[in-house]
Design an enzyme around this catalytic site. Sequence first.
Site, PDB file in Angstrom:
ATOM      1  N   PHE A  15       0.858  -1.196   0.000  1.00  0.00           N
ATOM      2  CA  PHE A  15       0.000   0.000   0.000  1.00  0.00           C
ATOM      3  C   PHE A  15       0.886   1.236   0.000  1.00  0.00           C
ATOM      4  CE2 PHE A  15      -3.709   2.536   1.569  1.00  0.00           C
ATOM      5  CZ  PHE A  15      -4.621   2.100   0.623  1.00  0.00           C
ATOM      6  N   LYS A 129       7.471  -4.968 -10.826  1.00  0.00           N
ATOM      7  CA  LYS A 129       8.194  -5.270 -12.063  1.00  0.00           C
ATOM      8  C   LYS A 129       9.072  -6.514 -11.967  1.00  0.00           C
ATOM      9  CE  LYS A 129       8.802  -0.947 -11.381  1.00  0.00           C
ATOM     10  NZ  LYS A 129       9.204   0.454 -11.260  1.00  0.00           N
ATOM     11  N   VAL A 156       5.405  -1.158 -17.120  1.00  0.00           N
ATOM     12  CA  VAL A 156       6.151  -0.260 -18.017  1.00  0.00           C
ATOM     13  C   VAL A 156       5.253   0.927 -18.372  1.00  0.00           C
ATOM     14  CG1 VAL A 156       7.314  -0.001 -20.257  1.00  0.00           C
ATOM     15  CG2 VAL A 156       7.522  -2.149 -19.002  1.00  0.00           C
ATOM     16  N   GLY A 210       6.347  10.836  -5.615  1.00  0.00           N
ATOM     17  CA  GLY A 210       5.991   9.409  -5.708  1.00  0.00           C
ATOM     18  C   GLY A 210       6.456   8.741  -6.990  1.00  0.00           C
ATOM     19  N   GLU A 213      11.581   4.848  -6.935  1.00  0.00           N
ATOM     20  CA  GLU A 213      11.446   3.585  -6.218  1.00  0.00           C
ATOM     21  C   GLU A 213      11.719   3.814  -4.735  1.00  0.00           C
ATOM     22  OE1 GLU A 213      10.592   0.513  -7.910  1.00  0.00           O
ATOM     23  OE2 GLU A 213      10.097   2.187  -9.200  1.00  0.00           O
ATOM     24  N   ASP A 224      16.027   0.216 -12.838  1.00  0.00           N
ATOM     25  CA  ASP A 224      14.597   0.208 -13.152  1.00  0.00           C
ATOM     26  C   ASP A 224      14.388   0.165 -14.674  1.00  0.00           C
ATOM     27  OD1 ASP A 224      11.677   0.762 -12.238  1.00  0.00           O
ATOM     28  OD2 ASP A 224      12.060   2.309 -13.748  1.00  0.00           O
ATOM     29  N   LYS A 228      12.747  -2.778 -17.051  1.00  0.00           N
ATOM     30  CA  LYS A 228      11.674  -2.534 -18.022  1.00  0.00           C
ATOM     31  C   LYS A 228      12.110  -2.965 -19.424  1.00  0.00           C
ATOM     32  CE  LYS A 228       9.562   1.130 -15.310  1.00  0.00           C
ATOM     33  NZ  LYS A 228       9.716   2.520 -14.902  1.00  0.00           N
TER      34      LYS A 228
HETATM   35  N1  HSE Z   1      10.502   4.551 -10.326  1.00  0.00           N
HETATM   36  C1  HSE Z   1       9.814   4.322 -11.549  1.00  0.00           C
HETATM   37  C2  HSE Z   1      10.060   5.500 -12.487  1.00  0.00           C
HETATM   38  C3  HSE Z   1       8.353   4.160 -11.260  1.00  0.00           C
HETATM   39  O1  HSE Z   1      10.553   6.523 -12.025  1.00  0.00           O
HETATM   40  O2  HSE Z   1       9.780   5.382 -13.663  1.00  0.00           O
HETATM   41  C4  HSE Z   1       7.549   3.649 -12.409  1.00  0.00           C
HETATM   42  O3  HSE Z   1       7.925   2.359 -12.782  1.00  0.00           O
END
Ligand code: HSE
Length: 345
Positions: A15, A129, A156, A210, A213, A224, A228
Amino acid sequence: MRSAISTYRLALVGFGSVGRGFAEILSLHHQRFVDRYGADVRIVAACTRRWCVYEPNGVDAATLLRAAATNTVGELPGACAWSADQMIASADADVLVEASPTDMTTGEPATTHIREAIARGMHVITANKGPIALHFAELRRLAEERGVMLGFEATVMSGTPALRLGWSNLAGCEIQEVRGIVNGTTNFILTRMERGMDYASALAEAQRLGYAEADPTGDVEGHDAAGKAAILANVLMDARLTPADVEREGITGITRDMVAAAAAAGERWKLIARVWRDGPTVRAAVHPMRLMVEHPLAGVDGATNALMISTDLLGNVTIIGPGAGGVATGFAILSDLLALHRVRG
Ligand code: HSE
Protein backbone atom coordinates in the site's frame (compact mmCIF):
# COMPACT_ATOMS: atom_id res chain seq x y z
CA MET A 1 -27.81 1.52 -15.80
CA ARG A 2 -26.79 -2.08 -16.58
CA SER A 3 -28.67 -5.03 -15.18
CA ALA A 4 -25.86 -7.59 -14.78
CA ILE A 5 -23.18 -6.53 -12.32
CA SER A 6 -20.02 -8.60 -11.77
CA THR A 7 -18.25 -8.20 -8.46
CA TYR A 8 -14.44 -8.33 -8.28
CA ARG A 9 -13.01 -9.01 -4.82
CA LEU A 10 -9.46 -7.79 -4.67
CA ALA A 11 -6.66 -8.71 -2.27
CA LEU A 12 -3.89 -6.10 -2.30
CA VAL A 13 -0.30 -6.70 -1.30
CA GLY A 14 1.49 -3.40 -0.69
CA PHE A 15 0.00 0.00 0.00
CA GLY A 16 2.71 2.39 -1.12
CA SER A 17 2.30 5.04 -3.78
CA VAL A 18 0.74 2.60 -6.30
CA GLY A 19 -1.63 0.82 -3.90
CA ARG A 20 -2.77 4.17 -2.54
CA GLY A 21 -3.18 5.58 -6.06
CA PHE A 22 -5.41 2.65 -6.98
CA ALA A 23 -7.44 3.03 -3.77
CA GLU A 24 -7.83 6.73 -4.53
CA ILE A 25 -9.25 5.91 -7.97
CA LEU A 26 -11.73 3.48 -6.40
CA SER A 27 -12.69 5.91 -3.65
CA LEU A 28 -13.55 8.57 -6.25
CA HIS A 29 -14.91 6.55 -9.17
CA HIS A 30 -16.23 3.20 -7.94
CA GLN A 31 -19.78 4.01 -9.04
CA ARG A 32 -18.62 4.97 -12.55
CA PHE A 33 -17.25 1.45 -13.06
CA VAL A 34 -20.52 -0.08 -11.84
CA ASP A 35 -22.75 2.17 -13.97
CA ARG A 36 -20.70 2.25 -17.13
CA TYR A 37 -19.20 -1.24 -17.24
CA GLY A 38 -21.13 -3.33 -14.73
CA ALA A 39 -17.94 -3.91 -12.71
CA ASP A 40 -18.27 -3.67 -8.93
CA VAL A 41 -14.63 -3.50 -7.81
CA ARG A 42 -14.04 -3.99 -4.08
CA ILE A 43 -10.91 -4.26 -1.99
CA VAL A 44 -11.71 -7.10 0.41
CA ALA A 45 -8.20 -7.53 1.81
CA ALA A 46 -5.00 -5.50 1.97
CA CYS A 47 -1.71 -6.37 3.53
CA THR A 48 1.61 -4.58 4.04
CA ARG A 49 4.61 -5.50 6.17
CA ARG A 50 3.02 -3.50 9.01
CA TRP A 51 -0.68 -4.29 8.87
CA CYS A 52 -3.40 -6.41 7.30
CA VAL A 53 -7.16 -6.01 7.02
CA TYR A 54 -9.78 -8.45 5.70
CA GLU A 55 -13.44 -7.58 5.27
CA PRO A 56 -15.28 -10.06 2.98
CA ASN A 57 -17.85 -7.46 1.86
CA GLY A 58 -15.19 -4.90 1.03
CA VAL A 59 -13.20 -2.26 2.87
CA ASP A 60 -14.20 1.29 1.99
CA ALA A 61 -11.26 2.63 -0.04
CA ALA A 62 -11.44 6.15 1.42
CA THR A 63 -11.53 4.73 4.95
CA LEU A 64 -8.51 2.54 4.21
CA LEU A 65 -6.59 5.51 2.78
CA ARG A 66 -7.33 7.62 5.86
CA ALA A 67 -6.42 4.81 8.24
CA ALA A 68 -3.14 4.09 6.41
CA ALA A 69 -2.22 7.79 6.48
CA THR A 70 -2.84 7.98 10.22
CA ASN A 71 -1.36 4.58 11.10
CA THR A 72 -4.71 3.37 12.44
CA VAL A 73 -5.47 0.41 10.15
CA GLY A 74 -5.17 -1.78 13.25
CA GLU A 75 -8.33 -0.10 14.58
CA LEU A 76 -10.48 -0.88 11.51
CA PRO A 77 -13.07 -3.67 11.62
CA GLY A 78 -11.37 -6.67 9.98
CA ALA A 79 -7.85 -5.74 11.08
CA CYS A 80 -5.91 -8.96 11.51
CA ALA A 81 -2.40 -10.34 11.92
CA TRP A 82 -2.13 -12.16 8.59
CA SER A 83 1.03 -12.03 6.55
CA ALA A 84 0.65 -11.49 2.80
CA ASP A 85 1.06 -15.25 2.25
CA GLN A 86 -1.65 -16.01 4.81
CA MET A 87 -3.95 -13.46 3.18
CA ILE A 88 -3.44 -15.00 -0.27
CA ALA A 89 -4.03 -18.49 1.13
CA SER A 90 -7.13 -17.61 3.15
CA ALA A 91 -8.98 -14.53 1.86
CA ASP A 92 -12.10 -15.05 -0.24
CA ALA A 93 -10.82 -12.98 -3.16
CA ASP A 94 -10.86 -13.30 -6.98
CA VAL A 95 -7.89 -11.11 -7.87
CA LEU A 96 -4.47 -10.60 -6.31
CA VAL A 97 -3.10 -7.08 -6.86
CA GLU A 98 0.66 -7.27 -6.28
CA ALA A 99 1.97 -3.78 -5.51
CA SER A 100 4.72 -4.48 -3.01
CA PRO A 101 8.15 -2.83 -3.51
CA THR A 102 10.06 -4.19 -6.51
CA ASP A 103 13.17 -6.31 -6.07
CA MET A 104 14.71 -6.48 -9.53
CA THR A 105 17.34 -9.04 -8.43
CA THR A 106 15.23 -11.77 -6.85
CA GLY A 107 11.69 -10.76 -7.79
CA GLU A 108 10.70 -11.73 -4.25
CA PRO A 109 8.49 -11.88 -2.30
CA ALA A 110 6.20 -10.82 -5.16
CA THR A 111 6.91 -13.83 -7.40
CA THR A 112 5.98 -16.24 -4.60
CA HIS A 113 2.78 -14.28 -3.96
CA ILE A 114 1.87 -14.53 -7.64
CA ARG A 115 2.61 -18.27 -7.86
CA GLU A 116 0.51 -18.88 -4.72
CA ALA A 117 -2.41 -16.82 -6.02
CA ILE A 118 -2.41 -18.52 -9.42
CA ALA A 119 -2.28 -21.94 -7.73
CA ARG A 120 -5.42 -20.91 -5.79
CA GLY A 121 -7.14 -19.97 -9.04
CA MET A 122 -6.95 -16.20 -8.50
CA HIS A 123 -6.38 -13.76 -11.33
CA VAL A 124 -3.25 -11.68 -10.79
CA ILE A 125 -2.54 -8.06 -11.61
CA THR A 126 0.98 -6.99 -10.80
CA ALA A 127 2.44 -3.51 -10.62
CA ASN A 128 5.59 -5.14 -9.31
CA LYS A 129 8.19 -5.27 -12.06
CA GLY A 130 10.47 -7.94 -10.58
CA PRO A 131 8.29 -10.98 -11.37
CA ILE A 132 7.71 -9.91 -14.99
CA ALA A 133 11.33 -8.93 -15.60
CA LEU A 134 12.62 -12.21 -14.16
CA HIS A 135 9.92 -14.87 -14.52
CA PHE A 136 7.47 -13.77 -17.20
CA ALA A 137 7.52 -16.98 -19.28
CA GLU A 138 6.96 -19.20 -16.24
CA LEU A 139 4.19 -17.01 -14.76
CA ARG A 140 2.39 -16.70 -18.09
CA ARG A 141 2.49 -20.50 -18.46
CA LEU A 142 1.18 -21.05 -14.91
CA ALA A 143 -1.66 -18.56 -15.50
CA GLU A 144 -2.59 -20.20 -18.81
CA GLU A 145 -2.58 -23.67 -17.26
CA ARG A 146 -4.82 -22.49 -14.40
CA GLY A 147 -7.09 -20.47 -16.75
CA VAL A 148 -6.55 -17.14 -14.96
CA MET A 149 -5.39 -13.74 -16.16
CA LEU A 150 -1.94 -12.33 -15.51
CA GLY A 151 -2.07 -8.53 -15.87
CA PHE A 152 1.15 -6.53 -15.94
CA GLU A 153 0.33 -3.26 -17.76
CA ALA A 154 1.57 -1.24 -14.76
CA THR A 155 5.13 -2.51 -15.10
CA VAL A 156 6.15 -0.26 -18.02
CA MET A 157 5.03 3.37 -18.51
CA SER A 158 2.54 3.17 -15.60
CA GLY A 159 -1.02 3.49 -16.94
CA THR A 160 0.03 4.49 -20.45
CA PRO A 161 -0.95 1.40 -22.47
CA ALA A 162 2.47 0.75 -23.97
CA LEU A 163 2.65 -2.99 -23.32
CA ARG A 164 -0.95 -3.55 -24.44
CA LEU A 165 -0.22 -1.55 -27.59
CA GLY A 166 2.68 -3.87 -28.39
CA TRP A 167 1.31 -7.30 -27.48
CA SER A 168 -2.34 -6.73 -28.36
CA ASN A 169 -2.90 -3.86 -30.77
CA LEU A 170 0.21 -4.60 -32.83
CA ALA A 171 -0.33 -8.38 -32.83
CA GLY A 172 0.43 -9.72 -36.29
CA CYS A 173 3.42 -7.43 -36.71
CA GLU A 174 6.99 -8.50 -36.08
CA ILE A 175 8.42 -6.05 -33.56
CA GLN A 176 11.98 -5.37 -34.63
CA GLU A 177 13.08 -2.74 -32.16
CA VAL A 178 11.72 -0.80 -29.19
CA ARG A 179 13.38 2.28 -27.82
CA GLY A 180 12.34 4.99 -25.50
CA ILE A 181 12.33 6.76 -22.17
CA VAL A 182 10.95 4.34 -19.59
CA ASN A 183 12.05 5.81 -16.25
CA GLY A 184 10.10 8.81 -15.00
CA THR A 185 12.44 9.70 -12.13
CA THR A 186 15.56 10.11 -14.26
CA ASN A 187 13.74 12.00 -17.00
CA PHE A 188 12.30 14.29 -14.32
CA ILE A 189 15.78 14.86 -12.84
CA LEU A 190 17.39 15.56 -16.23
CA THR A 191 14.61 17.99 -17.14
CA ARG A 192 14.91 19.82 -13.82
CA MET A 193 18.72 20.00 -14.18
CA GLU A 194 18.27 21.71 -17.55
CA ARG A 195 16.34 24.40 -15.67
CA GLY A 196 19.18 24.88 -13.21
CA MET A 197 18.11 22.68 -10.32
CA ASP A 198 20.84 20.58 -8.71
CA TYR A 199 20.74 16.79 -8.90
CA ALA A 200 19.99 16.15 -5.19
CA SER A 201 17.05 18.60 -5.06
CA ALA A 202 15.60 17.19 -8.28
CA LEU A 203 15.82 13.63 -6.90
CA ALA A 204 14.21 14.74 -3.62
CA GLU A 205 11.33 16.29 -5.58
CA ALA A 206 10.89 13.09 -7.64
CA GLN A 207 10.69 11.12 -4.38
CA ARG A 208 8.18 13.56 -2.90
CA LEU A 209 5.99 13.22 -6.01
CA GLY A 210 5.99 9.41 -5.71
CA TYR A 211 7.94 8.71 -8.92
CA ALA A 212 11.08 7.16 -7.43
CA GLU A 213 11.45 3.58 -6.22
CA ALA A 214 11.59 2.92 -2.46
CA ASP A 215 15.37 2.87 -3.00
CA PRO A 216 15.99 5.51 -5.72
CA THR A 217 19.37 3.94 -6.55
CA GLY A 218 17.31 1.62 -8.72
CA ASP A 219 16.19 4.61 -10.79
CA VAL A 220 19.35 6.69 -11.09
CA GLU A 221 21.69 3.74 -11.73
CA GLY A 222 19.42 2.49 -14.52
CA HIS A 223 18.27 -0.75 -12.82
CA ASP A 224 14.60 0.21 -13.15
CA ALA A 225 15.00 1.01 -16.85
CA ALA A 226 17.00 -2.21 -17.37
CA GLY A 227 14.20 -4.20 -15.73
CA LYS A 228 11.67 -2.53 -18.02
CA ALA A 229 13.89 -3.26 -21.04
CA ALA A 230 13.86 -6.94 -20.03
CA ILE A 231 10.06 -6.80 -19.69
CA LEU A 232 9.73 -5.22 -23.15
CA ALA A 233 12.02 -7.88 -24.63
CA ASN A 234 10.15 -10.74 -22.97
CA VAL A 235 6.58 -9.51 -23.49
CA LEU A 236 6.93 -7.97 -26.96
CA MET A 237 9.72 -10.01 -28.53
CA ASP A 238 9.33 -13.36 -26.77
CA ALA A 239 12.87 -13.20 -25.41
CA ARG A 240 14.17 -14.70 -22.17
CA LEU A 241 16.22 -11.76 -20.84
CA THR A 242 16.67 -10.80 -17.21
CA PRO A 243 17.70 -7.33 -16.00
CA ALA A 244 21.25 -8.65 -15.58
CA ASP A 245 21.41 -9.33 -19.35
CA VAL A 246 20.78 -5.65 -20.13
CA GLU A 247 23.82 -3.41 -20.73
CA ARG A 248 23.30 -0.62 -18.21
CA GLU A 249 24.53 2.84 -17.37
CA GLY A 250 22.54 5.30 -15.23
CA ILE A 251 22.54 9.08 -14.97
CA THR A 252 24.74 9.57 -11.89
CA GLY A 253 27.66 10.59 -14.12
CA ILE A 254 25.69 13.41 -15.78
CA THR A 255 26.64 16.78 -14.31
CA ARG A 256 24.97 20.16 -14.66
CA ASP A 257 27.91 21.24 -16.83
CA MET A 258 27.27 18.32 -19.19
CA VAL A 259 23.56 19.24 -19.32
CA ALA A 260 24.46 22.87 -20.09
CA ALA A 261 26.99 21.85 -22.76
CA ALA A 262 24.37 19.69 -24.48
CA ALA A 263 21.83 22.54 -24.37
CA ALA A 264 24.38 24.93 -25.92
CA ALA A 265 24.79 22.45 -28.79
CA GLY A 266 21.01 22.12 -29.32
CA GLU A 267 20.88 18.71 -27.63
CA ARG A 268 19.32 17.13 -24.52
CA TRP A 269 20.44 14.23 -22.33
CA LYS A 270 17.93 11.39 -22.11
CA LEU A 271 18.21 7.94 -20.52
CA ILE A 272 17.35 5.69 -23.44
CA ALA A 273 16.32 2.05 -23.19
CA ARG A 274 16.67 0.03 -26.36
CA VAL A 275 15.66 -3.55 -27.21
CA TRP A 276 16.48 -4.93 -30.63
CA ARG A 277 16.87 -8.09 -32.67
CA ASP A 278 20.44 -9.05 -33.46
CA GLY A 279 20.05 -12.01 -35.81
CA PRO A 280 18.25 -14.73 -33.85
CA THR A 281 18.90 -13.12 -30.45
CA VAL A 282 17.27 -10.17 -28.70
CA ARG A 283 19.54 -7.66 -27.01
CA ALA A 284 18.82 -4.77 -24.67
CA ALA A 285 20.70 -1.74 -23.34
CA VAL A 286 20.13 1.36 -21.22
CA HIS A 287 22.41 4.38 -21.65
CA PRO A 288 22.26 8.16 -21.25
CA MET A 289 22.41 9.71 -24.72
CA ARG A 290 22.54 13.20 -26.17
CA LEU A 291 19.66 13.69 -28.61
CA MET A 292 19.21 16.57 -31.05
CA VAL A 293 16.23 18.66 -29.90
CA GLU A 294 14.43 17.71 -33.13
CA HIS A 295 14.53 13.99 -32.18
CA PRO A 296 11.00 12.67 -31.34
CA LEU A 297 12.15 11.54 -27.88
CA ALA A 298 14.00 14.78 -27.04
CA GLY A 299 10.85 16.76 -26.26
CA VAL A 300 9.57 14.29 -23.65
CA ASP A 301 9.82 16.16 -20.34
CA GLY A 302 9.46 15.46 -16.63
CA ALA A 303 8.08 12.11 -15.50
CA THR A 304 6.54 11.57 -18.93
CA ASN A 305 7.74 8.48 -20.81
CA ALA A 306 7.74 7.57 -24.48
CA LEU A 307 8.23 4.41 -26.48
CA MET A 308 8.85 4.03 -30.19
CA ILE A 309 7.98 0.54 -31.46
CA SER A 310 9.42 -0.39 -34.86
CA THR A 311 7.42 -3.01 -36.72
CA ASP A 312 7.60 -4.72 -40.09
CA LEU A 313 3.99 -4.09 -41.17
CA LEU A 314 3.25 -0.66 -39.70
CA GLY A 315 6.62 1.05 -39.45
CA ASN A 316 7.23 3.11 -36.30
CA VAL A 317 4.48 3.61 -33.72
CA THR A 318 5.19 6.00 -30.84
CA ILE A 319 3.29 6.29 -27.58
CA ILE A 320 3.85 9.11 -25.08
CA GLY A 321 2.29 9.40 -21.63
CA PRO A 322 2.76 9.33 -17.87
CA GLY A 323 5.50 6.95 -16.77
CA ALA A 324 5.29 7.04 -12.99
CA GLY A 325 3.15 8.20 -10.09
CA GLY A 326 0.57 6.62 -7.80
CA VAL A 327 -2.66 7.41 -9.62
CA ALA A 328 -1.10 6.92 -13.09
CA THR A 329 0.11 3.45 -12.07
CA GLY A 330 -3.09 2.72 -10.15
CA PHE A 331 -4.89 3.38 -13.42
CA ALA A 332 -2.91 0.53 -15.04
CA ILE A 333 -4.30 -1.85 -12.40
CA LEU A 334 -7.79 -0.61 -13.22
CA SER A 335 -7.20 -1.06 -16.96
CA ASP A 336 -6.09 -4.68 -16.43
CA LEU A 337 -9.15 -5.27 -14.27
CA LEU A 338 -11.50 -3.86 -16.89
CA ALA A 339 -9.72 -5.95 -19.55
CA LEU A 340 -10.44 -9.02 -17.38
CA HIS A 341 -14.05 -7.86 -17.01
CA ARG A 342 -14.45 -7.52 -20.79
CA VAL A 343 -13.35 -11.13 -21.24
CA ARG A 344 -14.95 -12.74 -18.18
CA GLY A 345 -17.65 -10.29 -17.11
N1 HSE B 1 10.50 4.55 -10.33
C1 HSE B 1 9.81 4.32 -11.55
C2 HSE B 1 10.06 5.50 -12.49
C3 HSE B 1 8.35 4.16 -11.26
O1 HSE B 1 10.55 6.52 -12.02
O2 HSE B 1 9.78 5.38 -13.66
C4 HSE B 1 7.55 3.65 -12.41
O3 HSE B 1 7.92 2.36 -12.78
